[in-house]
Design an enzyme around this catalytic site. Structure first.
Site, PDB file in Angstrom:
ATOM      1  N   GLN A  12       0.829  -1.203   0.000  1.00  0.00           N
ATOM      2  CA  GLN A  12       0.000   0.000   0.000  1.00  0.00           C
ATOM      3  C   GLN A  12       0.862   1.250   0.000  1.00  0.00           C
ATOM      4  O   GLN A  12       1.922   1.289   0.616  1.00  0.00           O
ATOM      5  CB  GLN A  12      -0.911   0.004   1.224  1.00  0.00           C
ATOM      6  N   ARG A 118      -8.523  -9.165   4.569  1.00  0.00           N
ATOM      7  CA  ARG A 118      -7.474  -8.583   5.416  1.00  0.00           C
ATOM      8  C   ARG A 118      -7.698  -7.086   5.580  1.00  0.00           C
ATOM      9  O   ARG A 118      -7.640  -6.543   6.690  1.00  0.00           O
ATOM     10  CB  ARG A 118      -6.108  -8.844   4.780  1.00  0.00           C
ATOM     11  N   HIS A 202       0.633  -2.734  11.141  1.00  0.00           N
ATOM     12  CA  HIS A 202       1.824  -3.341  11.753  1.00  0.00           C
ATOM     13  C   HIS A 202       2.107  -2.918  13.190  1.00  0.00           C
ATOM     14  O   HIS A 202       3.206  -3.134  13.685  1.00  0.00           O
ATOM     15  CB  HIS A 202       3.062  -3.103  10.880  1.00  0.00           C
ATOM     16  N   GLN A 251       2.299 -10.908  10.803  1.00  0.00           N
ATOM     17  CA  GLN A 251       2.762  -9.734  10.054  1.00  0.00           C
ATOM     18  C   GLN A 251       1.903  -8.505  10.323  1.00  0.00           C
ATOM     19  O   GLN A 251       2.397  -7.373  10.329  1.00  0.00           O
ATOM     20  CB  GLN A 251       2.754 -10.064   8.546  1.00  0.00           C
TER      21      GLN A 251
END
Length: 313
Positions: A12, A118, A202, A251
């Site tokens: 992204q 996701r 993250h 992740q």
């Protein structure tokens, strides 16, 4: 003689309206790949990518399948035109899914649905407007971590993307990220810039999304990759489906160790690293990370020709 090279896929932030238009004009395989993705989602991805609006394309649940389709369409063109197979692959965050598809570990249609889910889970974990990310330039990694600790107070702000020496992205609650940006500017950062994203990827705020993604991944077929992949979490390979599932879930709330990934590729004697997908962000980072490797962007007919000539010269 074919040069020793690796392939990486962007995530992204590299998306833009009209991306890959020139490549699609020259190679129908691009629009065919997007059609395959659109059929999997029930959404006209190519129209969104080519016509926008940018606000729709930049929504995480749209960006992720669009960027996956972009990376795989470029990879397919490379293969169709006789491009050699790399020794290693990797992807930056979302780009790791592109690498898994390119390595025949994930089916393309399955992966398109997976990354759309996701994105949805990430957005639900932190409603739009409550999280933020920012790029910090000109401070070393440890100093960024120290300032994050100082800025957090009772909230979350963490160093999450280690993109190159002196370039770190932070993520967390919007107010904490704002404090971090102010501290970084006062502390001598060359730049501290908020990023146009709708979720704080993250960081610890993504743990609820990671737990739900892990459950979703249980129903996704995953095979051992045909080409070794260095994963963001470990900067190492994973060979079993369960190991890959675990890393993909982890992740979401773990840092992207990109500088270490490129250093590992350089240590494996890669001469060139090809970025397969729109833009040249990852290709440009190569020289900042390790000058022994050369980054090549691959996103239009001219860059395809240059990469083919360079690798096969």
């Amino acid at each position: 003689m074919t040069k020793k090279f690796n392939v990486v896929f962007p995530g992204q932030g590299s998306q833009s309206v009209t991306m890959l238009a020139d490549l699609a004009d020259a190679f129908p395989l691009v629009s065919e790949t997007f059609q395959e993705a659109s059929d999997a989602l029930g959404l006209d991805l190519w129209k969104m990518v080519q016509q926008g609006p940018a606000e729709a394309l930049n929504l995480t649940h749209n960006t992720q399948p669009a960027m996956l389709a972009a990376g795989i369409s470029v990879w397919r063109v490379w293969c169709e035109q006789g491009g050699s197979q790399p020794e290693l692959m990797a992807g930056h965050s979302l780009g790791e899914y592109s690498a898994l598809v390119a390595a025949d570990s994930l089916g393309f249609s399955d992966a398109i649905k997976l990354v759309a889910e996701r994105g949805r889970l990430m957005q639900e974990a932190v409603p739009e407007g409550e999280g933020a990310m920012a790029a910090i330039l000109g401070l070393d990694d440890e100093r960024v971590r120290e300032l994050c600790t100082e800025a957090a107070e009772s909230e979350v702000v963490e160093a999450v993307n280690f993109n190159s020496p002196g370039q770190v992205v932070v993520a967390g609650n919007r107010s904490a990220v704002d404090r971090m940006v102010a501290l970084a500017k006062a502390g001598g950062a060359k730049r501290a810039v908020p990023l146009p994203v709708s979720v704080p990827s993250h960081c610890a705020l993504m743990r609820p999304a990671a737990e739900r993604l892990a459950r979703y991944l249980e129903g996704v077929e995953i095979n051992p990759p045909a080409i070794p992949i260095l994963h963001n979490v470990t900067v190492g390979e994973a060979t079993t489906p369960d190991e890959i599932r675990g890393l993909l879930a982890q992740q979401l709330h773990s840092p992207v160790r990109w500088a270490e990934t490129i250093q590992a590729m350089a240590g494996n004697k890669a001469q060139y690293i090809i970025e397969a997908g729109p833009g040249r962000v990852l290709a440009s980072l190569c020289k900042r990370i390790d000058r022994t490797v050369t980054g090549l962007a691959l996103f239009d007919p001219a860059s395809l020709e240059k990469a083919m000539e360079t690798i096969n010269a």
